[in-house]
Design an enzyme around this catalytic site. Structure first.
Site, short mmCIF file in Angstrom:
data_model
loop_
_atom_site.label_atom_id
_atom_site.label_comp_id
_atom_site.label_asym_id
_atom_site.label_seq_id
_atom_site.Cartn_x
_atom_site.Cartn_y
_atom_site.Cartn_z
N ASP A 379 0.87 -1.18 0.00
CA ASP A 379 0.00 0.00 0.00
C ASP A 379 0.91 1.23 0.00
OD1 ASP A 379 -2.23 1.88 0.62
OD2 ASP A 379 -3.33 0.03 0.98
N HIS A 406 2.27 2.31 -3.14
CA HIS A 406 1.33 3.25 -3.73
C HIS A 406 1.80 4.69 -3.67
CE1 HIS A 406 -2.29 0.28 -3.15
NE2 HIS A 406 -1.25 -0.27 -3.77
#
Length: 604
Positions: A379, A406
């Site tokens: 993430d 991310h």
């Protein structure tokens, strides 16, 4: 707790906890050049006295006297065992030369030093097999054999001292524990070669609802973290060792026992829209002056490191990796049908299939430094948040390397406000992941607020699908907490391209809905994309259909390779001022470092 750093070492007189001088190496004192000869002579004299006192034998650390024949010492008469006392002035594990200090908004910060006094030195008792303890805790009653002695040592430790976890006499390197609480002024030192493994028994973490280790329609936040520091001052986690959350190991109790791992539970958010009830690894809540130094944190069931309401956070040489090689294959080349999007339980994991495993998330925190660190996860590499107060301000991110993830993100919660963020000397290699992100500020009107004075400089990036994202329509959630992104500057950015995505997709959008006029104000200076130039993301979540929109650009004197795509538009409230000229792109020839050269258990 942590001593201010210096740039060198000397050998001299060390003073123990009672004020007595002794001949020892003090790694925390820098030798002035004019004193070096005298100090070396003092050290030699001390060594000579030591050899004489010991009959010429022994193997003291730092002494080369093995060629001398030891004189047998007489056998002493039996005496009662003494009461254990704190260990003064431990010999720190060898470490590389200190990294250069970092200039921040609140002053210059030097590399932290290891603690100088131990209250306890605990040897490991468990021997991992191929980096795993799964064979030792199949029975949930054996899920945290080290928890009691670790917590007891922390609770008994005086302020200013450290509990050290060390390799055992027979090479044991593993500790296995459920939740632990740090206290003010105490450092947990996980030594090089040691791993603190997290329990995989959800019952150890459950904070009341009984749903930890499951996925639920409601989100009661049912799990305590593995390590909690609440309202502490001058505490920390240090050392060259590892905290392993074991996210890919099958759970041992509850409805998912033997059926799902923590990561299988998390993936139910994708398949069923449910909320994972998984524990974070490190949670620092309120307090001040928290230090993370040299530690590796990997395989988190949920977020790796989170701070909330903390004044003063130094994370230096932090390494975050998820998933590690224990739960994957080299290059993350999992066999077909082995990942959680295809089978439950999964037997192999990739960064794209370990959901909600943020790396380093400082929220509502000030004077935050992340330096010389390495992050690869499933993430956000970093997600800076500010929700409900206090505001987040004065944050510096310097000399870091990011891999899968991310992005270097702000948000999505920004309602308490965020200001004065500086990101410099950052490399991101996204490995062409479908979810790869670069520099991001994200929010929406359900959680938005003022984000101001954000600078990015000397950034090298490649193989990232979305290199630059400034998006106030991050989700479809709506409300009256309107996002505003102002005084953003990118100065020195070089994107080397992507075999899969070319120049990638950009988002430059302000918030101009519901009577709000909050344009994105951003300066671009020496922002260069090699080869194929980037395109713009399509409109989404109720935002403008065409980009850029509600964006006011200032072009600096350096080149902006896609400047021709930044056309002024009254209809979309796009303005462009300044004129980009030619410039030399940021040199990225040595920017990218293989993660496997830093962490032996990295698949990349």
């Amino acid at each position: 707790m942590m001593m201010p750093s210096s740039s060198g070492h000397e050998t001299g007189l060390a003073v123990d906890g009672l004020g007595r001088g002794s001949c020892a190496a003090d790694p925390h004192v820098r030798a002035a050049p004019e004193r070096e000869f005298r100090l070396r002579m003092l050290a030699l004299a001390c060594l000579t006295l030591s050899i004489a006192a010991c009959g010429g034998g022994g193997n003291s650390a730092g002494s080369d006297v093995n060629s001398l024949t030891p004189t047998p010492a007489p056998t002493p008469a039996p005496t009662p065992a003494p009461t254990p006392t704190p260990s003064p002035t431990p010999s720190p594990s060898p470490s590389p030369s200190p990294s250069p200090a970092v200039a921040t908004q609140w002053g210059t910060v030097a590399e932290p030093l290891l603690p100088t006094t131990l209250c306890a030195n605990l040897p490991a008792r468990l021997k991992p097999s191929k980096g795993s303890l799964d064979a030792l805790d199949v029975d949930p009653s054996a899920s945290q054999p080290d928890a009691a002695r670790l917590q007891s040592a922390i609770d008994a430790c005086p302020v200013g001292q450290a509990v050290k976890l060390s390799v055992g006499a027979a090479g044991e390197s593993g500790f296995l524990s459920g939740p632990l609480s740090l206290k003010s002024g105490v450092t947990l030192w996980i030594d090089t070669g040691v791993t603190l493994f997290a329990s995989r028994n959800p019952a150890d973490y459950d904070n009341g609802p009984g749903t930890c280790g499951t996925a639920t329609s409601a989100d009661p936040k049912a799990c305590n973290p593995l390590i909690l520091a609440s309202n502490t001052a001058n505490s920390g986690l240090v050392g060259g060792g590892t905290i392993d959350g074991r996210g890919g190991s099958l759970l041992t109790s509850g409805p998912n026992a033997g059926v799902r791992s923590w990561w299988d539970v998390a993936y139910q958010n994708k398949t069923s829209g449910l909320n994972q009830q998984n524990p974070r690894l490190v949670q620092v809540r309120n307090g001040s002056a928290f230090t993370l130094h040299g530690i590796t944190v990997e395989n988190a069931p949920n977020f790796h490191v989170v701070t909330s309401g903390v004044a003063g956070v130094t994370a230096w040489g932090l390494k975050i990796l998820t998933p590690s090689a224990v739960y994957s294959k080299p290059g993350y080349a999992c066999p077909a049908g082995s990942t959680p999007d295809k089978v439950t339980p999964a037997t192999c994991f990739t960064p794209d299939t370990v959901k909600n495993t943020d790396g380093f998330d400082p929220g509502q925190s000030s004077n935050v430094l992340l330096a010389y660190s390495y992050i690869s996860t499933g993430d956000d590499h970093v997600a800076i948040k500010s929700h409900a107060g206090p505001a987040s301000n004065n944050l510096t991110f310097a000399h870091n390397h990011f891999y899968y993830g991310h992005g270097m993100s702000v948000g999505s919660e920004t309602d308490a406000g965020l200001s004065h963020l500086a990101v410099t000397d950052l490399s991101i290699d996204g490995f062409d992941s479908d979810n790869g992100g670069g520099l991001r500020i994200k929010s929406d009107s359900s959680r938005g607020g003022k984000v101001d004075s954000v600078t990015y400089s000397q950034v090298c990036m490649r193989n990232v699908r979305r290199p630059l994202v400034f998006d106030p329509f991050y989700s479809s959630s709506t409300g009256s907490l309107y996002p505003s992104f102002t005084n953003v500057k990118i100065s020195g950015f070089h994107f080397l391209g992507s075999a899969k995505y070319g120049g990638g997709l950009l988002t430059f959008v302000g918030y101009e809905l519901a009577g709000q006029v909050n344009p994105l104000t951003i300066t671009l200076d020496n922002v260069v994309f090699d080869g194929t130039q980037p395109g713009f993301e399509a409109g989404h979540n109720g935002g403008p259909g065409t980009q850029p929109a509600a964006a006011h650009f200032t072009l600096g004197s350096g080149a902006v390779s896609f400047a021709s795509a930044l056309a002024a538009s009254t209809a979309r409230d796009v303005t462009v001022s300044g004129a980009a000229e030619s410039s030399t792109p940021v040199d990225c020839s040595t920017a990218f470092v293989p993660l496997s050269s830093i962490l032996a258990d990295s698949p990349i």
